[in-house]
Enzyme design. Structure first.
Site, mmCIF file in Angstrom:
data_model
loop_
_atom_site.group_PDB
_atom_site.id
_atom_site.type_symbol
_atom_site.label_atom_id
_atom_site.label_comp_id
_atom_site.label_asym_id
_atom_site.label_seq_id
_atom_site.Cartn_x
_atom_site.Cartn_y
_atom_site.Cartn_z
ATOM 1 N N ARG A 108 -5.839 -8.256 -9.951
ATOM 2 C CA ARG A 108 -6.448 -9.528 -10.346
ATOM 3 C C ARG A 108 -7.898 -9.279 -10.734
ATOM 4 N NH1 ARG A 108 -9.696 -10.029 -5.961
ATOM 5 N NH2 ARG A 108 -8.857 -9.357 -3.940
ATOM 6 N N LYS A 131 0.818 -1.203 0.000
ATOM 7 C CA LYS A 131 0.000 0.000 0.000
ATOM 8 C C LYS A 131 0.859 1.264 0.000
ATOM 9 C CE LYS A 131 -4.142 -1.987 2.158
ATOM 10 N NZ LYS A 131 -3.752 -3.392 2.060
ATOM 11 N N HIS A 133 -14.960 -6.089 7.107
ATOM 12 C CA HIS A 133 -14.186 -5.450 6.027
ATOM 13 C C HIS A 133 -14.190 -6.276 4.743
ATOM 14 C CE1 HIS A 133 -12.690 -2.407 8.791
ATOM 15 N NE2 HIS A 133 -12.364 -3.368 9.636
ATOM 16 N N GLU A 152 -3.301 6.438 8.776
ATOM 17 C CA GLU A 152 -4.181 7.256 7.962
ATOM 18 C C GLU A 152 -5.245 7.900 8.845
ATOM 19 O OE1 GLU A 152 -4.394 5.133 3.563
ATOM 20 O OE2 GLU A 152 -6.046 4.880 4.972
#
Length: 500
Positions: free
Chosen positions: A294, A118, A237, A202
């Site tokens: 993907r 990330k 999630h 974040e």
């Protein structure tokens, strides 16, 4: 140009079948691999050839890249399609496939590796001025330094594993007092799950929508986006219901997000089908989240609204063909929904419910698609993901797609295990979903196990009344009145059929 004549699908279940069907339509032979637990699986029977690659555990079979490549070499396979999960985002495996002289139907190993981190992904797309959630630009390990950064960003903050996914290595921190403990937990979980304890910080966006953009690129530098998917109905999630297009994106916002997604793909010279994920806040500000290198589980809703077969497009790109269309030639037609039908008990925190499919009958009819890998009498294995099927509906607009999905759920007959079908009905009938006014907190905000609880008293009264009517009829049919035969305002199918 590298003409593909035989594909090995390095996966199992419904996605293996889905890839094989497209390959067969293209006149391409297919090879299935399977574990000892999947010996009688549908994808094994469908393929032209099938090879057992090991024991029931994924680590003994579907994750054995060396064994899979050896099978390809033995059977003269031209290309490998990894599906999703397992080795699909493993840069090392993609590299080994290429080194063996086999085509990997997917992006380059370099793109997989870059977007798999990330932090690296954020750094790569920075030059395109992609909107980012405020936070750190590199991994952090110093707890005290991290604590200061968190205070600068402003609580609540989110600690995330750089190599993470599926909610693992992720912690929401509400205050500085619990920061140190939560960071240690995040690092520990990330190390355990991914072998990489790198984390970053974040700003926590409390109630965002999860919007993703499908992209497609060829080996000649052409990249297009295939519009968005709304993926905000999630548990732990992980997505449960997806739709395309989103109910809230304006044409201007769609174009802006689509161009950002294309730029993200350009940042890593992306080839094949991929997905760029964004968070969308209540003010319709969007922020880059990550890229999945993907095919996504929810790709059928994009296929429904564009009329494209994404697996065929992947294969054509892997052969070296130019994309067959330009961005301006693509348009949205209709609306599509997807419900992931899991062997889970929604009334028990969505815990897996493993067992045998005592009854298994798929819904049919116009506007209904079922991608699955099961049939009646088969067992849901303890070794793999508990998803049974992807149930997809398609209509001329959102309302029709919802109506068709509700009908399909009602028609889908599964007994022997608990599934997410009742949860799907609950969501699609909820005012927040119908109005489009929902976000990733839908389950937390609205759903309780009691919402799915049956009404035993009403059911008992109904059955008793019907039985009384039958007994009365048998005793003296002439005395049966219309009132006696109609026990409630809404007749059940059971009653209608029983009293014929």
């Amino acid at each position: 140009m590298n003409k593909i004549n035989k594909i090995l699908v390095a996966n199992r279940g419904e996605i293996a079948l889905r890839v094989m069907r497209s390959a067969k339509e293209m006149g391409i032979k297919t090879v299935a691999i399977y574990s000892e637990a999947d010996r009688n699986a549908l994808h094994v029977r469908f393929a032209d050839e099938a090879v057992c690659v090991g024991g029931p555990k994924s680590s003994e079979s579907y994750l054995r890249g060396d064994v899979i490549i050896k099978v390809c070499q033995d059977l003269g396979v031209d290309a490998i399609h990894p599906g999703y999960g397992f080795l699909s985002e493993n840069a090392g495996f993609a590299q080994q496939v290429q080194q063996a002289g086999i085509i990997f139907i997917g992006p380059s190993p370099e793109a997989i590796e870059l977007m798999g981190s990330k932090l690296a992904a954020k750094a790569a797309v920075a030059k395109y001025n992609i909107p980012m959630v405020p936070g750190t630009e590199e991994a952090i390990t110093d707890v005290e330094a991290a604590k200061l950064i968190a205070q600068e960003v402003g609580f609540p903050i989110l600690i995330k594993a750089s190599a993470g996914g599926g909610g693992k290595g992720m912690r929401v921190v509400e205050s500085v007092e619990v920061f140190e403990e939560q960071m240690q937990l995040a690092v520990s979980e990330a190390t355990s799950a991914f072998g990489d304890g790198s984390v970053f910080i974040e700003k926590y966006i409390g109630s965002p929508r999860h919007i993703e953009i499908q992209v497609l690129g060829d080996t000649h530098g052409n990249i297009v986006h295939l519009f968005e998917r709304e993926c905000s109905i999630q548990r732990r999630h992980q997505k449960v219901i997806e739709e395309a297009p989103s109910a809230v994106l304006t044409p201007a916002l769609r174009d802006e997000m689509g161009q950002c997604a294309v730029n993200v793909a350009k940042a890593c010279d992306y080839v094949g089908a991929g997905t760029v994920e964004f968070l969308l806040d209540e003010n319709l500000n969007f922020y880059f989240l990550e890229m999945n290198t993907r095919l996504q589980v929810e790709h059928p809703v994009t296929e429904q609204i564009t009329g494209l077969d994404l697996v065929k497009e992947q294969i054509l790109v892997a052969e070296g063909n130019l994309l067959r269309f330009k961005q301006e030639e693509l348009q949205i037609n209709g609306h599509a929904l997807e419900l992931r039908v899991y062997a889970e008990d929604p009334a028990n925190n969505f815990l897996p419910d493993i067992g045998r499919l005592e009854t298994y009958k798929r819904p049919q009819g116009l506007g209904v698609r079922v991608d699955d890998g099961f049939e009646q009498g088969m067992d849901i294995s303890i070794y793999y993901d508990p998803m049974i099927a992807k149930l997809v509906s398609f209509g001329k607009d959102r309302q029709e797609a919802i109506e068709k999905m509700l009908r399909a759920i009602d028609e889908y007959q599964i007994t022997g295990i608990e599934t997410t079908l009742p949860f799907g009905t609950y969501v699609l009938q909820h005012e927040a979903f119908v109005s489009g006014n929902f976000d990733t907190k839908f389950i937390d905000r609205y759903f309780t196990p009691e919402a799915l609880a049956k009404q035993p008293e009403e059911d008992t009264e109904e059955v008793a009344a019907v039985l009384a009517a039958i007994l009365l009829q048998n005793h003296n049919p002439k005395q049966v009145t219309a009132a006696a035969m109609t026990t409630s305002a809404t007749d059940s199918n059971w009653r209608k059929n029983r009293l014929k």
